[in-house]
Motif scaffolding. Structure first.
Motif, PDB file in Angstrom:
ATOM      1  N   LYS A   1      47.175  27.747  52.559  1.00  0.00           N
ATOM      2  CA  LYS A   1      48.399  28.510  52.804  1.00  0.00           C
ATOM      3  C   LYS A   1      49.352  27.741  53.722  1.00  0.00           C
ATOM      4  CE  LYS A   1      46.555  33.108  51.999  1.00  0.00           C
ATOM      5  NZ  LYS A   1      46.259  34.427  52.583  1.00  0.00           N
ATOM      6  N   VAL A   2      48.788  27.149  54.779  1.00  0.00           N
ATOM      7  CA  VAL A   2      49.625  26.368  55.682  1.00  0.00           C
ATOM      8  C   VAL A   2      50.282  25.216  54.921  1.00  0.00           C
ATOM      9  CG1 VAL A   2      49.560  24.729  57.593  1.00  0.00           C
ATOM     10  CG2 VAL A   2      48.485  26.951  57.840  1.00  0.00           C
ATOM     11  N   ALA A   3      49.493  24.556  54.063  1.00  0.00           N
ATOM     12  CA  ALA A   3      50.034  23.433  53.293  1.00  0.00           C
ATOM     13  C   ALA A   3      51.229  23.898  52.463  1.00  0.00           C
ATOM     14  CB  ALA A   3      48.953  22.841  52.390  1.00  0.00           C
ATOM     15  N   ARG A   4      51.112  25.084  51.886  1.00  0.00           N
ATOM     16  CA  ARG A   4      52.228  25.614  51.085  1.00  0.00           C
ATOM     17  C   ARG A   4      53.459  25.818  51.953  1.00  0.00           C
ATOM     18  NH1 ARG A   4      50.786  28.314  46.408  1.00  0.00           N
ATOM     19  NH2 ARG A   4      52.986  28.260  45.925  1.00  0.00           N
ATOM     20  N   THR A   5      53.294  26.399  53.148  1.00  0.00           N
ATOM     21  CA  THR A   5      54.473  26.636  53.991  1.00  0.00           C
ATOM     22  C   THR A   5      55.092  25.312  54.444  1.00  0.00           C
ATOM     23  OG1 THR A   5      53.272  26.735  56.091  1.00  0.00           O
ATOM     24  CG2 THR A   5      53.524  28.802  54.886  1.00  0.00           C
ATOM     25  N   LEU A   6      54.305  24.234  54.420  1.00  0.00           N
ATOM     26  CA  LEU A   6      54.855  22.934  54.811  1.00  0.00           C
ATOM     27  C   LEU A   6      55.546  22.244  53.638  1.00  0.00           C
ATOM     28  CD1 LEU A   6      51.912  21.726  57.043  1.00  0.00           C
ATOM     29  CD2 LEU A   6      54.210  22.292  57.807  1.00  0.00           C
ATOM     30  N   GLY A   7      55.553  22.911  52.488  1.00  0.00           N
ATOM     31  CA  GLY A   7      56.308  22.361  51.370  1.00  0.00           C
ATOM     32  C   GLY A   7      55.466  21.772  50.263  1.00  0.00           C
ATOM     33  N   ALA A   8      54.136  21.906  50.337  1.00  0.00           N
ATOM     34  CA  ALA A   8      53.295  21.345  49.285  1.00  0.00           C
ATOM     35  C   ALA A   8      53.209  22.322  48.117  1.00  0.00           C
ATOM     36  CB  ALA A   8      51.900  21.045  49.826  1.00  0.00           C
ATOM     37  N   SER A   9      53.308  21.786  46.891  1.00  0.00           N
ATOM     38  CA  SER A   9      53.142  22.616  45.705  1.00  0.00           C
ATOM     39  C   SER A   9      51.660  22.948  45.549  1.00  0.00           C
ATOM     40  CB  SER A   9      53.626  21.853  44.476  1.00  0.00           C
ATOM     41  OG  SER A   9      52.727  20.792  44.213  1.00  0.00           O
ATOM     42  N   PRO A  10      51.318  23.904  44.670  1.00  0.00           N
ATOM     43  CA  PRO A  10      49.894  24.190  44.455  1.00  0.00           C
ATOM     44  C   PRO A  10      49.098  22.943  44.062  1.00  0.00           C
ATOM     45  CG  PRO A  10      51.226  25.896  43.459  1.00  0.00           C
ATOM     46  CD  PRO A  10      52.176  24.842  43.945  1.00  0.00           C
TER      47      PRO A  10
ATOM     48  N   VAL B   1      44.496  18.725  50.084  1.00  0.00           N
ATOM     49  CA  VAL B   1      43.772  19.542  51.060  1.00  0.00           C
ATOM     50  C   VAL B   1      42.413  19.986  50.505  1.00  0.00           C
ATOM     51  CG1 VAL B   1      43.829  21.624  52.482  1.00  0.00           C
ATOM     52  CG2 VAL B   1      45.923  20.324  52.123  1.00  0.00           C
TER      53      VAL B   1
ATOM     54  N   GLU C   1      56.419  27.309  49.316  1.00  0.00           N
ATOM     55  CA  GLU C   1      56.878  25.962  49.665  1.00  0.00           C
ATOM     56  C   GLU C   1      58.389  25.813  49.528  1.00  0.00           C
ATOM     57  OE1 GLU C   1      54.752  26.742  47.234  1.00  0.00           O
ATOM     58  OE2 GLU C   1      55.051  25.555  45.418  1.00  0.00           O
TER      59      GLU C   1
ATOM     60  N   VAL D   1      44.262  26.310  62.510  1.00  0.00           N
ATOM     61  CA  VAL D   1      44.097  25.884  61.124  1.00  0.00           C
ATOM     62  C   VAL D   1      44.714  24.493  60.881  1.00  0.00           C
ATOM     63  CG1 VAL D   1      44.172  26.687  58.746  1.00  0.00           C
ATOM     64  CG2 VAL D   1      44.296  28.322  60.555  1.00  0.00           C
TER      65      VAL D   1
ATOM     66  N   ARG E   1      56.999  16.105  50.753  1.00  0.00           N
ATOM     67  CA  ARG E   1      58.386  16.134  50.273  1.00  0.00           C
ATOM     68  C   ARG E   1      58.909  14.750  49.961  1.00  0.00           C
ATOM     69  NH1 ARG E   1      61.005  20.999  53.544  1.00  0.00           N
ATOM     70  NH2 ARG E   1      59.194  22.350  53.450  1.00  0.00           N
TER      71      ARG E   1
ATOM     72  N   ARG F   1      43.238  29.468  54.415  1.00  0.00           N
ATOM     73  CA  ARG F   1      44.478  29.397  55.192  1.00  0.00           C
ATOM     74  C   ARG F   1      44.982  27.968  55.333  1.00  0.00           C
ATOM     75  NH1 ARG F   1      43.188  32.234  60.463  1.00  0.00           N
ATOM     76  NH2 ARG F   1      41.517  30.727  60.258  1.00  0.00           N
ATOM     77  N   LEU F   2      44.058  26.980  55.197  1.00  0.00           N
ATOM     78  CA  LEU F   2      44.522  25.584  55.184  1.00  0.00           C
ATOM     79  C   LEU F   2      45.460  25.367  54.008  1.00  0.00           C
ATOM     80  CD1 LEU F   2      41.144  23.797  55.968  1.00  0.00           C
ATOM     81  CD2 LEU F   2      43.201  23.669  57.369  1.00  0.00           C
TER      82      LEU F   2
ATOM     83  N   GLN G   1      49.843  19.710  44.806  1.00  0.00           N
ATOM     84  CA  GLN G   1      49.704  18.846  45.984  1.00  0.00           C
ATOM     85  C   GLN G   1      48.666  19.423  46.938  1.00  0.00           C
ATOM     86  OE1 GLN G   1      53.879  18.956  47.049  1.00  0.00           O
ATOM     87  NE2 GLN G   1      54.070  16.740  46.729  1.00  0.00           N
TER      88      GLN G   1
END
Lengths: 348, 267
Positions: B170-179, B186, A70, A82, A100, B167-168, B181
């Motif tokens: 994982k996508v959330a993480r790449t969008l800036g969500a912490s573990p 999700v 993140e 997904v 954010r 992967r949902l 969040q």
């Protein structure tokens, strides 16, 4: 700019070893490899979603190897989209901004901008499970772009789509790339997709990057069997498609040209399957639109078929049966005519 | 004509046999319940319901089971998520351990709890020093219910989390969500149907618990124990109305929650 140095990833059954890549800002970079080559895991490793064994990842001059996903600013689009199934399209788009803690006005602005960019405004209130494959892919792309990632990783974005949607989505990707000047790393097993979209291509084979270069470099001088077999069997040319004065669509390359059927225009690629080309000693009178005169420069025997290379001076690989070959009674250096239909040429 | 019917039947031998066998087991469940429901007059049920002892035991049963479920949610859901996302040596052992309370006799489970939470033992003494006793008191009812019913919640929640595509997250993480969040925005919303279903099962199982509670806490008296003591001391006629009320309450709650969950799933 993203730089990957000596990356090694353990995939259980094999290793991705010593991956070194440098992707420039605004570049559309393709990683091409056969199915099962570990392409998805490679992308997940870059994004920080899969643990790496060793190596470094640098993004815009900052090392991000140890950062959590993140905090990297790397966007990700999975092959089968997904999308968050419990959220509307709009809430999918603003998911990142919401986490954010960005202000409402920004979410609204970004939603409108992305919806307009990808033409999904009419879908904003819908649920993901009511969307078609192409629509889902656009939403997934928009969602990844919502947080302005430094690099966008896309995993086989076209392979789950039907052929017609695929062509549209391919142009969508190119358009988004050009408008946003985004840095994109796109993995695929599809050679034509790679050639059509890539500024540069890296070929991944057996866990290693075996070749990096422009599409022309790769298909003119392939150094892996995976690529060589493909370019051998597809007669790929890079050229320009335009409308001739008499209304025909022409593919022009150097001093040669032939007729094609396509709606696309501009700098593109053409491919003709070797078995779609007729070889004859005299010009053929037929409905096929393209007939070129050339010289046989090589003959290779494959058992029941013979592969001929005919230089017009473009090199065309043609496949004829052994019987046709015997009847033609030809050898190296002989002049022949090659004939193919305009509709046999695939433009991409 | 008869030949046709015979052939029609012959082609469906398996279906017909299974249907007959299934009907027997359905009747086995259905008949005793309905017979109990209709063997007390409404006025007798109403009178029974007004007895202070009956009301307070039913109320006690419902809220202790609810509290046990709340504890199960706080402690069990994290474990369920952990088990759904991680593979490690001994995972099968842990999963088997979770199922043990379902398979041991519940009186034995009660004794086992007594051995830890009784005042003669370290943990029981520690709780006693902060004013919590487990023998002959409400907390005892809660831990007895918790012990025997929490496997239903953990297993259901685990299955729910397993169905959420990793992967949902994982996508959330790449969008800036912490573990954190990612879990709350999700994973949890997507598994909430299973968690809710597991909670209902856990609550229902808690309400129906008898053996383990009897060992730890026969007083204050929960409804299932009240039914039993009335049967023992005064006979069937006194036990029946209480049993009937208990069945009605459980049916109403269970059917209500099931249809609620069903509607949400369809929506």
């Amino acid at each position: 700019m993203i730089e990957i140095k000596n990356l090694t990833v353990d995939l259980g059954s094999f290793l991705l070893k010593d991956i070194n890549l440098k992707v420039e800002k605004g570049e559309y970079f393709i990683i091409l490899g056969p199915t099962g080559a570990g392409k998805t895991i490679l992308l997940e490793s870059i994004a920080g979603l899969y643990p790496i064994k060793s190596g470094e990842i640098w993004l815009d001059g900052r090392e991000v190897t140890a950062l959590e996903p993140e905090k990297r600013g790397i966007g990700f689009v999975y092959q089968d989209y997904v999308l968050f199934p419990h959220l509307s399209v709009k809430d999918n788009l603003i998911f990142g901004l919401r986490q954010r803690g960005r202000p409402k006005e920004e979410m609204q602005r970004v939603t409108e901008w992305l919806a307009e960019l990808l033409g999904i405004t009419h879908l904003l209130e819908r649920r993901p499970d009511t969307l078609s494959g192409g629509e889902r892919q656009k939403v997934a792309l928009a969602r990844a772009l919502s947080v302005s990632p430094g690099v966008l990783l896309v995993d086989e974005p076209l392979s789950a789509l039907d052929p017609q949607t695929r062509e549209g989505m391919q142009q969508e990707l190119r358009r988004v790339h050009q408008r946003l000047k985004a840095t994109i790393i796109h993995v695929t097993h599809d050679f034509e997709e790679a050639i059509a979209l890539g500024d540069r291509i890296a070929v991944l084979n057996e866990g290693r990057i075996v070749q990096v270069g422009t599409p022309e470099d790769i298909f003119r001088h392939p150094n892996s069997e995976f690529v060589a077999r493909f370019s051998m069997t597809h007669n790929i040319f890079a050229g320009e498609v335009h409308q001739s004065s008499d209304g025909n669509t022409i593919f022009a390359i150097d001093d040669s040209e032939f007729e094609v059927v396509t709606e696309l225009r501009g700098r593109l690629h053409a491919s003709i399957r070797p078995e779609d080309i007729l070889v004859s000693k005299e010009p053929l009178i037929s409905s096929a639109r393209n007939s070129l005169k050339g010289t046989i420069t090589s003959i290779s025997d494959h058992g029941s078929t013979i592969h001929l290379t005919v230089s017009t001076p473009l090199d065309f690989v043609c496949i004829v049966t052994r019987r046709s070959f015997d009847e033609l009674n030809i050898e190296k250096g002989v002049e022949v005519y090659i004939t193919f239909k305009a509709s046999s040429v695939h433009i991409f | 004509m008869i030949g046709q019917i015979w052939r029609w039947l012959a082609q469906r031998r398996l279906t017909i046999t299974f249907l007959l066998l299934g009907t027997i087991i359905l009747l086995f469940i259905f008949v005793p319940l309905t017979k109990t429901l209709f063997s007390s007059s409404p006025s007798l049920l109403w009178e029974t319901l007004l007895e202070g002892e009956v009301i307070s035991s039913i109320w006690l049963t419902l809220y202790t089971a609810l509290l046990a479920t709340a504890v199960g949610l706080v402690l069990g859901v994290p474990l369920a998520y952990f088990l759904a996302r991680h593979n490690f040596r001994g995972k099968r052992f842990v999963e088997a351990l979770i199922d043990v309370p379902i398979v041991v006799p519940h009186t034995a489970a009660g004794i086992a709890l007594l051995f830890v939470f009784g005042q003669n033992f370290a943990i029981g003494r520690a709780f006693h020093s902060i004013g919590i006793d487990f023998v002959l008191s409400v907390p005892g009812i809660i831990i007895a219910m918790l012990f025997v019913s929490v496997p239903f919640l953990i297993n259901s929640a685990k299955q729910g989390f397993e169905k959420v595509d990793e992967r949902l997250e994982k996508v959330a993480r790449t969008l800036g969500a912490s573990p954190w969040q990612t879990f709350f925005r999700v994973s949890l919303p997507l598994a909430k149907g299973s968690i809710f279903g597991g909670s209902v099962m856990m609550w229902a199982r808690g309400i129906s618990e008898f053996g383990a509670v009897l060992v730890l806490c026969s007083y204050p008296t929960i409804a299932p124990i009240l039914v039993y003591t009335r049967l023992e001391e005064y006979g069937l006629n006194y036990a029946l109305p209480v049993a009937t009320i208990l069945i009605i309450i459980c049916l109403v709650v269970f059917v209500g929650l099931r249809s609620f969950a069903y509607r949400r799933e369809k929506a």
